[in-house]
Design a protein around this motif. Structure first.
Motif, short mmCIF file in Angstrom:
data_model
loop_
_atom_site.label_atom_id
_atom_site.label_comp_id
_atom_site.label_asym_id
_atom_site.label_seq_id
_atom_site.Cartn_x
_atom_site.Cartn_y
_atom_site.Cartn_z
N SER A 167 22.91 40.67 12.60
CA SER A 167 22.66 40.34 13.73
C SER A 167 22.55 41.54 14.53
CB SER A 167 23.65 39.46 14.37
OG SER A 167 25.00 40.13 14.50
N ASN A 168 22.31 41.51 16.01
CA ASN A 168 22.56 42.52 17.10
C ASN A 168 23.71 42.79 17.29
OD1 ASN A 168 22.23 40.16 18.45
ND2 ASN A 168 21.28 41.19 20.00
N ARG A 169 24.65 42.15 16.93
CA ARG A 169 26.13 42.21 17.55
C ARG A 169 26.44 43.78 17.76
NH1 ARG A 169 30.78 39.22 17.19
NH2 ARG A 169 29.89 38.17 15.39
N LEU A 170 26.37 44.63 16.91
CA LEU A 170 26.73 46.29 17.41
C LEU A 170 25.28 46.94 17.92
CD1 LEU A 170 29.16 47.04 14.49
CD2 LEU A 170 29.44 46.12 16.69
N TYR A 171 24.39 46.87 17.36
CA TYR A 171 23.32 47.73 17.90
C TYR A 171 22.57 47.08 19.17
CZ TYR A 171 19.47 44.55 16.29
OH TYR A 171 18.60 43.39 15.85
N GLY A 172 23.15 45.96 19.60
CA GLY A 172 22.68 45.64 20.85
C GLY A 172 23.72 45.71 21.97
N THR A 173 24.75 46.51 21.46
CA THR A 173 25.75 46.74 22.53
C THR A 173 26.04 48.11 22.63
OG1 THR A 173 26.88 44.60 21.92
CG2 THR A 173 28.27 46.35 23.06
N ILE A 174 26.28 48.94 21.34
CA ILE A 174 26.65 50.54 21.36
C ILE A 174 25.57 51.28 22.10
CG2 ILE A 174 27.03 52.15 19.96
CD1 ILE A 174 28.57 50.29 17.89
N PRO A 175 24.25 51.27 22.00
CA PRO A 175 23.58 51.92 22.69
C PRO A 175 23.58 51.85 24.09
CG PRO A 175 22.48 51.01 20.87
CD PRO A 175 23.61 50.28 20.84
N ARG A 176 24.00 50.68 24.62
CA ARG A 176 24.09 50.44 25.92
C ARG A 176 25.36 51.16 26.61
NH1 ARG A 176 24.25 44.46 25.66
NH2 ARG A 176 24.76 44.56 27.94
N TRP B 218 20.60 33.94 7.72
CA TRP B 218 21.54 34.61 6.83
C TRP B 218 21.53 33.86 5.24
CZ3 TRP B 218 26.83 34.05 10.20
CH2 TRP B 218 26.60 34.99 11.38
N VAL B 219 21.34 32.77 5.28
CA VAL B 219 21.06 31.98 3.99
C VAL B 219 19.54 32.44 3.38
CG1 VAL B 219 20.54 29.82 2.71
CG2 VAL B 219 22.28 30.03 4.71
N ALA B 220 18.61 32.43 4.26
CA ALA B 220 17.31 33.03 3.54
C ALA B 220 17.49 34.41 3.14
CB ALA B 220 16.19 32.92 4.88
N PHE C 196 23.37 33.26 20.81
CA PHE C 196 22.32 32.71 19.87
C PHE C 196 21.68 33.80 18.95
CE2 PHE C 196 21.43 30.12 23.96
CZ PHE C 196 21.58 29.06 23.43
N THR C 197 21.89 34.82 19.44
CA THR C 197 21.32 36.13 18.53
C THR C 197 22.29 36.49 17.50
OG1 THR C 197 22.18 37.76 20.15
CG2 THR C 197 19.70 36.83 20.48
N VAL C 198 23.63 36.27 17.36
CA VAL C 198 24.45 36.58 16.47
C VAL C 198 24.67 35.33 15.76
CG1 VAL C 198 26.99 37.20 16.26
CG2 VAL C 198 25.65 38.23 18.07
#
Length: 219
Positions: A107-116, A31-33, A186-188
């Motif tokens: 992060s993948n918070r939403l795109y990692g969940t909604i399509p499932r 997030w900083v980078a 980890f991924t979020v």
């Protein structure tokens, strides 16, 4: 001998992974980078789409007080997790997407969940499929991450296969080995992958809607 072999099989890989994981923290948080890159690269007063429930970027990165991001960029907040997942929600989302310059997924918070949950979110699932497949006129401009690494080998998380999304990294600026998904903690938070998409084709919202409705959602 069998005890020694078993000890080596368990302890040596565990130790190597622990060292690789600790080495990850030598790298700047994504997030900083990403925020530094955004301030250095994106024109001021660009319109940036960010998602509700996720951490909006760029970070303020200021010790003088105030919200630098809000002074330099126009932020459009969208809520892919909202219900009902109907045509009105899709139209509202696509209007923001069509008029924006950049989409930043921190992060993948939403795109990692909604399509499932394609039965519950059929239209938003199709939207993510179309976005990640490059069909909405947005191209992956930059991505930022940090991974466990040791002896020149990095372990890249795979946040795309589990929700059944096209992998934008295969045609983006960062291609690497993606062995599998990591836990959301980890991924979020710990080592999220930031994806920055630029609006290249400038498609109108009506054209985007037709593309999304013609896209097949992968359960």
């Amino acid at each position: 001998l069998s005890i020694l072999v078993g000890w080596l099989i368990v302890v040596v890989p565990t130790t190597l992974y622990a060292i690789a994981f600790v080495r990850m923290y030598d790298q700047e948080h994504p997030w900083v980078a990403a925020s530094e890159w955004i301030y250095d690269t994106l024109p001021f007063h660009s319109t940036i789409v960010v998602e509700r429930w996720d951490d909006p970027l760029p970070l303020d990165l200021s010790t003088s007080g105030g919200f630098i991001r809000d002074k330099l960029y126009d932020t459009a907040l969208v809520d892919p997790f909202a219900e009902p997942d109907d045509q009105e929600k899709l139209d509202s989302l696509l209007r923001e997407i069509a008029s924006a310059d950049t989409i930043i997924l921190s992060s993948n918070r939403l795109y990692g969940t909604i399509p499932r949950l394609s039965d519950r979110y059929p239209l938003t699932s199709r939207y993510y499929q179309a976005l990640f497949g490059g069909e909405l006129g947005y191209e992956l401009e930059a991505t930022f991450s940090r991974e466990p690494n040791l002896f020149g080998v990095s372990l890249y998380d795979d946040p795309f296969s589990r929700p059944g999304l096209p992998n934008p990294l295969t045609h983006g600026p960062h291609i690497g080995r993606l062995p599998g998904p990591a836990d959301e903690s980890f991924t979020v938070y710990d080592h999220p992958r930031v994806l920055i998409f630029q609006n290249v084709a400038r498609l109108p919202a009506d054209e985007m809607r037709a593309i999304v409705l013609a896209t097949r959602a992968t359960p």
